[in-house]
Design a protein around this motif. Structure first.
Motif, PDB file in Angstrom:
ATOM      1  N   GLU A 247       0.803  -1.328  -0.021  1.00 45.65           N
ATOM      2  CA  GLU A 247       0.089   0.044   0.201  1.00 45.65           C
ATOM      3  C   GLU A 247       0.679   1.347   0.020  1.00 45.65           C
ATOM      4  O   GLU A 247       0.471   2.278  -0.673  1.00 45.65           O
TER       5      GLU A 247
ATOM      6  N   LEU B 250       2.429   1.496  -3.422  1.00 46.09           N
ATOM      7  CA  LEU B 250       1.225   2.210  -4.426  1.00 46.09           C
ATOM      8  C   LEU B 250       1.007   3.572  -4.048  1.00 46.09           C
ATOM      9  O   LEU B 250       1.046   4.172  -5.270  1.00 46.09           O
ATOM     10  N   ASP B 251       0.994   4.152  -2.909  1.00 46.92           N
ATOM     11  CA  ASP B 251       1.066   5.427  -2.758  1.00 46.92           C
ATOM     12  C   ASP B 251       2.199   6.169  -3.364  1.00 46.92           C
ATOM     13  O   ASP B 251       1.786   7.320  -3.989  1.00 46.92           O
TER      14      ASP B 251
ATOM     15  N   GLN C 157       3.876  -9.265   4.400  1.00 47.88           N
ATOM     16  CA  GLN C 157       3.053  -8.992   3.266  1.00 47.88           C
ATOM     17  C   GLN C 157       2.660 -10.242   2.364  1.00 47.88           C
ATOM     18  O   GLN C 157       3.823 -10.735   1.970  1.00 47.88           O
TER      19      GLN C 157
ATOM     20  N   GLU D 296      -0.866 -10.807  -3.188  1.00 50.14           N
ATOM     21  CA  GLU D 296      -1.525  -9.216  -2.994  1.00 50.14           C
ATOM     22  C   GLU D 296      -0.641  -8.292  -3.362  1.00 50.14           C
ATOM     23  O   GLU D 296      -1.284  -7.377  -4.324  1.00 50.14           O
TER      24      GLU D 296
ATOM     25  N   LEU E 204      -1.199  -5.480  -6.907  1.00 45.45           N
ATOM     26  CA  LEU E 204      -1.556  -4.145  -6.395  1.00 45.45           C
ATOM     27  C   LEU E 204      -0.429  -3.088  -7.207  1.00 45.45           C
ATOM     28  O   LEU E 204      -0.583  -2.178  -7.922  1.00 45.45           O
TER      29      LEU E 204
END
Length: 279
Positions: A155, A158-159, A183, A187, A191
């Motif tokens: 995450e 991705l940010d 993690q 997944e 992403l």
């Protein structure tokens, strides 16, 4: 087998000496290096003149760099930034000398005892300075997911990609680092797959985070490599063995040496051969 991939790796895990690094890589039919350390020093510590000498030695043996494995962004967000920015500028000059556009980098650790996520604005501001300089100097920043930094989890990566992804800022996917950060790699891959431009090949076990050869851990290496192949991935697969203390060799390879610490050449060769079996 991938049609367009190139095998490369952190040859400083073989030995500090460049000649030995190249000798072992030649045995493995590899002619690319992700240069992090050479002759016992971090590559980014070398002067431009010294880098030109290293480049000549590589050229004479038919070697190229896939990337500079730099420590850029691998400091605490609370540390003074300008000296680090100066090191980054120097690293960009080294990349030009070495004829590689690619610079591996990170997204800052939090302050002592703190999380970098709480400092998102400052992280993004400093990454933005890197990104702007990279774009104006025609290099490509390859952000690696790493335990403890802002881009530790998918995450966070991705940010960062939503802020900076483009011709000069892309993602490294490192299986083992995601496992060590707890993690799920599948997944994470789903992403980040539109942004991935470079792969670090090492695997790890979920139970204790220990690094193992590709395919022997919980990083879903084989499945993700298959998905990369199906997607038409054409780039580098960079071996980063981290196996010098790996003592499970005999359990993995029948007839292997029981226990004992692997030499740099043995560890790198094991990592190489394990990857080839998955391809």
């Amino acid at each position: 087998m991938f049609e367009k991939i190139i095998l490369t790796g952190f040859a400083d895990e073989i030995a500090p000496e460049l000649d030995i690094q190249m000798q072992v890589l030649e045995k493995l039919n590899m002619n690319h290096i992700e240069m992090r350390g050479v002759e016992g020093r971090s590559f980014v510590e070398y002067t431009e003149a010294e880098a030109r000498e290293i480049k000549k030695r590589l050229d004479d043996r038919g070697f190229s760099l896939s990337a500079i494995g730099s420590p850029i962004g691998k400091i605490r967000i609370s540390e003074k930034f300008e000296p680090h920015m100066e090191l980054f500028r120097h690293t960009v000059e080294l990349a030009h000398i070495m004829d590689t556009p690619n610079i591996r980098m990170f997204s800052f650790y939090g302050p002592e005892g703190g999380s970098p996520v709480a400092y998102r604005e400052k992280v993004m501001e400093q990454l933005g300075q890197f990104a702007d300089y990279a774009a104006s100097n025609d290099v490509v920043l390859l952000h690696e997911n790493e335990k403890g930094i802002y881009g530790e989890m998918a995450e966070g990566c991705l940010d960062i990609m939503k802020q900076f992804y483009g011709a000069h800022f892309k993602a490294v996917f490192d299986f083992a680092n995601f496992v060590q950060a707890r993690q799920d790699t599948l997944e994470a891959y789903e992403l980040l797959k539109p942004y991935i431009a470079y792969i670090h090949v090492k695997d790890a076990r979920w139970e204790d985070g220990s690094v193992v050869p590709a395919g022997f851990g919980d990083g879903n290496v084989e499945l993700i490599l298959k998905r990369l192949k199906e997607s038409g991935y054409g780039g580098y697969l960079s071996l980063e063995p981290h196996l010098s203390d790996f003592t499970g060799f005999s359990a993995l390879e029948k007839g292997g040496k029981p226990g004992g610490k692997l030499s740099g050449e043995e560890a790198f060769t094991l990592a190489h051969d394990s990857l080839l079996k998955l391809l």
